[in-house]
Design a protein around this motif. Structure first.
Motif, mmCIF file in Angstrom:
data_model
loop_
_atom_site.group_PDB
_atom_site.id
_atom_site.type_symbol
_atom_site.label_atom_id
_atom_site.label_comp_id
_atom_site.label_asym_id
_atom_site.label_seq_id
_atom_site.Cartn_x
_atom_site.Cartn_y
_atom_site.Cartn_z
ATOM 1 N N THR A 136 0.830 -1.209 0.000
ATOM 2 C CA THR A 136 0.000 0.000 0.000
ATOM 3 C C THR A 136 0.858 1.250 0.000
ATOM 4 O O THR A 136 0.643 2.179 -0.786
ATOM 5 N N LEU A 137 1.858 1.278 0.883
ATOM 6 C CA LEU A 137 2.715 2.442 1.015
ATOM 7 C C LEU A 137 3.601 2.660 -0.214
ATOM 8 O O LEU A 137 3.974 3.795 -0.518
ATOM 9 N N SER A 138 3.923 1.586 -0.911
ATOM 10 C CA SER A 138 4.811 1.680 -2.066
ATOM 11 C C SER A 138 4.078 1.976 -3.369
ATOM 12 O O SER A 138 4.671 2.531 -4.304
ATOM 13 N N ASN A 139 2.802 1.600 -3.452
ATOM 14 C CA ASN A 139 2.069 1.726 -4.707
ATOM 15 C C ASN A 139 1.031 2.848 -4.726
ATOM 16 O O ASN A 139 0.688 3.349 -5.796
ATOM 17 N N PHE A 200 -6.615 2.568 15.667
ATOM 18 C CA PHE A 200 -7.368 3.570 14.909
ATOM 19 C C PHE A 200 -6.736 4.957 15.053
ATOM 20 O O PHE A 200 -6.572 5.688 14.071
ATOM 21 N N LEU A 201 -6.371 5.318 16.283
ATOM 22 C CA LEU A 201 -5.766 6.626 16.511
ATOM 23 C C LEU A 201 -4.421 6.751 15.801
ATOM 24 O O LEU A 201 -4.113 7.795 15.208
ATOM 25 N N MET A 202 -3.633 5.687 15.831
ATOM 26 C CA MET A 202 -2.339 5.732 15.164
ATOM 27 C C MET A 202 -2.501 5.762 13.638
ATOM 28 O O MET A 202 -1.721 6.388 12.933
ATOM 29 N N SER A 203 -3.536 5.094 13.144
ATOM 30 C CA SER A 203 -3.814 5.140 11.705
ATOM 31 C C SER A 203 -4.199 6.554 11.278
ATOM 32 O O SER A 203 -3.721 7.072 10.259
ATOM 33 N N LEU A 204 -5.062 7.186 12.053
ATOM 34 C CA LEU A 204 -5.469 8.559 11.763
ATOM 35 C C LEU A 204 -4.283 9.512 11.874
ATOM 36 O O LEU A 204 -4.132 10.440 11.061
ATOM 37 N N SER A 207 -2.115 8.994 8.699
ATOM 38 C CA SER A 207 -2.702 9.582 7.491
ATOM 39 C C SER A 207 -2.657 11.102 7.547
ATOM 40 O O SER A 207 -2.473 11.765 6.512
ATOM 41 N N ALA A 208 -2.780 11.690 8.745
ATOM 42 C CA ALA A 208 -2.712 13.137 8.888
ATOM 43 C C ALA A 208 -1.319 13.662 8.556
ATOM 44 O O ALA A 208 -1.173 14.710 7.909
ATOM 45 N N ILE A 209 -0.279 12.942 8.980
ATOM 46 C CA ILE A 209 1.098 13.372 8.686
ATOM 47 C C ILE A 209 1.356 13.316 7.182
ATOM 48 O O ILE A 209 1.929 14.248 6.596
ATOM 49 N N TYR A 210 0.942 12.235 6.552
ATOM 50 C CA TYR A 210 1.092 12.143 5.095
ATOM 51 C C TYR A 210 0.298 13.247 4.401
ATOM 52 O O TYR A 210 0.765 13.860 3.430
ATOM 53 N N ALA A 211 -0.923 13.512 4.886
ATOM 54 C CA ALA A 211 -1.769 14.523 4.257
ATOM 55 C C ALA A 211 -1.139 15.916 4.343
ATOM 56 O O ALA A 211 -1.132 16.670 3.358
ATOM 57 N N GLY A 255 -2.587 5.568 6.319
ATOM 58 C CA GLY A 255 -2.559 5.540 7.783
ATOM 59 C C GLY A 255 -2.658 4.135 8.330
ATOM 60 O O GLY A 255 -1.930 3.759 9.263
ATOM 61 N N TRP A 256 -3.578 3.345 7.752
ATOM 62 C CA TRP A 256 -3.686 1.943 8.183
ATOM 63 C C TRP A 256 -2.372 1.213 7.951
ATOM 64 O O TRP A 256 -1.903 0.458 8.816
ATOM 65 N N ALA A 257 -1.750 1.451 6.801
ATOM 66 C CA ALA A 257 -0.532 0.736 6.452
ATOM 67 C C ALA A 257 0.640 1.133 7.340
ATOM 68 O O ALA A 257 1.430 0.284 7.763
ATOM 69 N N THR A 258 0.789 2.433 7.638
ATOM 70 C CA THR A 258 1.892 2.851 8.498
ATOM 71 C C THR A 258 1.730 2.304 9.909
ATOM 72 O O THR A 258 2.702 1.879 10.539
ATOM 73 N N SER A 259 0.501 2.292 10.399
ATOM 74 C CA SER A 259 0.263 1.740 11.727
ATOM 75 C C SER A 259 0.553 0.246 11.757
ATOM 76 O O SER A 259 1.145 -0.277 12.711
ATOM 77 N N GLN A 260 0.169 -0.450 10.696
ATOM 78 C CA GLN A 260 0.394 -1.891 10.623
ATOM 79 C C GLN A 260 1.866 -2.233 10.445
ATOM 80 O O GLN A 260 2.364 -3.196 11.033
ATOM 81 N N PHE A 261 2.569 -1.441 9.652
ATOM 82 C CA PHE A 261 3.958 -1.772 9.340
ATOM 83 C C PHE A 261 4.959 -1.207 10.345
ATOM 84 O O PHE A 261 6.000 -1.811 10.594
ATOM 85 N N LEU A 262 4.654 -0.041 10.931
ATOM 86 C CA LEU A 262 5.596 0.595 11.840
ATOM 87 C C LEU A 262 5.185 0.476 13.302
ATOM 88 O O LEU A 262 5.948 -0.022 14.136
ATOM 89 N N PHE A 263 3.980 0.949 13.615
ATOM 90 C CA PHE A 263 3.609 1.082 15.023
ATOM 91 C C PHE A 263 3.366 -0.262 15.703
ATOM 92 O O PHE A 263 3.900 -0.527 16.784
#
Length: 371
Positions: A136-139, A200-204, A207-211, A255-263
């Protein structure tokens, strides 16, 4: 230890409970040796093997020399099948902006890149959740570009993104077990990592940082850069209409992907935040510049203390390096090799936006995890 995320700090008595320690399992290494200084994430340590938790696909019992060819075959087959099914609508839109491959070496280069991705994923020992997130993060940056500046239909871009995720996620789900951080468990770290509200909070948050990063680029240097180095740009309307709330909504998958892959791996990783039982993981000695490894020296110079990275910091640092590398490289390769009229400088500039966003998200997650 206080934390910026509720209940992130673990109870020491539970962390060192012998029954909890005994249940910690080794993550499959897929037959490759691992180094403690490797850039790839490992939440495996020099520890006794315990029973795995949760569902383990029966196919994971096959030897690695059988499973990897099966993964490659299944991934390429699913990609061919899925794109054939959507060729009449999504395929037409994508083809309208794609380069025409007249030479065999060009087709071979695309297939080789796909094969290299599978090899890297196999070597890293990631499970399907990791790889679905990383895909997700790469594509997504590639399809975001097509939607925002080439006016491709949002549904066509989303369909192609789902196919890219599925073609790597499904084979690994069938043939590779979950890592410990993604398994359900009773240890405090796993409970925090699997908590739905925290996730959910970490996903949001992600996504906010990327946005904000994308929004700042769209309203400063990026439009001029794209017009100068992309011959096929069709419209700037979506970029002009972009707002931070709109981008947050569009980048929820990020956001979902960063939380899943990093957090989640950072918090749920094995031996986090620092088991001191020598039988599981020898304690780090104080920093000695004469004997310290390169990674320990970097950690010390970055202010991680005399013992180098903590367990959370080590996992997060390795995964951040992987995320930035994969996100930037894959975005550059896909944009430059597949979009007609793209210059290398243009593709590099677009990729840099997403690499910066990944780095900022990692720093934010380090803050949230009290690193």
């Amino acid at each position: 230890m206080a934390s910026h995320v509720p209940f992130l700090a673990v109870r020491p008595d539970d962390q060192f409970d012998i029954e909890t320690i005994k249940t910690r399992e080794l993550v499959s290494t897929n037959g490759f040796p691992r180094s403690s200084s490797s850039v790839m994430d490992t939440d495996i340590a020099d520890a006794p093997e315990g029973p795995q938790l949760g569902r383990v696909p029966p196919a994971t019992k096959l030897p690695g020399w059988i499973r990897f060819p099966l993964i490659v075959l299944l991934s390429f087959s699913l990609s061919t099948l899925f794109y054939s099914l959507v060729a009449d609508w999504a395929g037409v839109e994508l083809a309208a902006v794609s380069r025409t491959y007249d030479e065999q070496w060009q087709v071979g280069a695309v297939l080789t890149w796909k094969f290299a991705e599978l090899c890297t994923a196999w070597y890293a020992g990631y499970d399907w959740k990791d790889l679905a997130s990383l895909a997700t993060l790469s594509n997504l940056p590639y399809y975001f570009l097509l939607y925002t500046f080439y006016e491709l239909h949002l549904f066509a871009c989303a369909t192609a993104l789902v196919i890219d995720i599925a073609t790597i996620g499904i084979p690994f789900a069938l043939l590779v077990p979950l890592i410990r951080a993604h398994e359900p468990g009773k240890s405090p770290n796993q409970q925090v990592a699997q908590d739905g509200s925290i996730f959910f909070l970490m996903s949001l948050f992600g996504s906010a940082i990327y946005a904000v990063t994308v929004y700042g680029s769209l309203y400063t240097w990026l439009p001029v850069h794209l017009v100068a180095h992309f011959d096929g740009i069709r419209s700037m309307q979506h970029a002009h209409d972009a707002t931070v709330p709109l981008l947050v909504g569009m980048l929820i998958p990020i956001g979902w992907a960063t939380s899943q892959f990093l957090f989640t791996p950072m918090i749920g990783a094995r031996a986090n935040p620092g088991i001191t039982d020598p039988a599981l993981k020898p304690e780090k000695v104080k920093f000695d510049p004469e004997t310290a490894t390169f990674g320990e020296t970097v950690a010390f110079n970055l202010g991680y203390g005399p013992d180098g990275f903590s367990k959370r910091g080590e996992v997060l640092a390795k995964r951040t390096a992987v995320l930035i590398s994969c996100s930037v490289m894959n975005t550059f390769v896909r944009v430059f090799m597949t979009i007609e009229g793209t210059e290398p400088v243009g593709a590099a500039g677009w990729a840099s936006v997403w690499g910066l966003a990944a780095a900022l998200t990692s720093v934010a997650y380090a803050w949230a995890g009290n690193e």
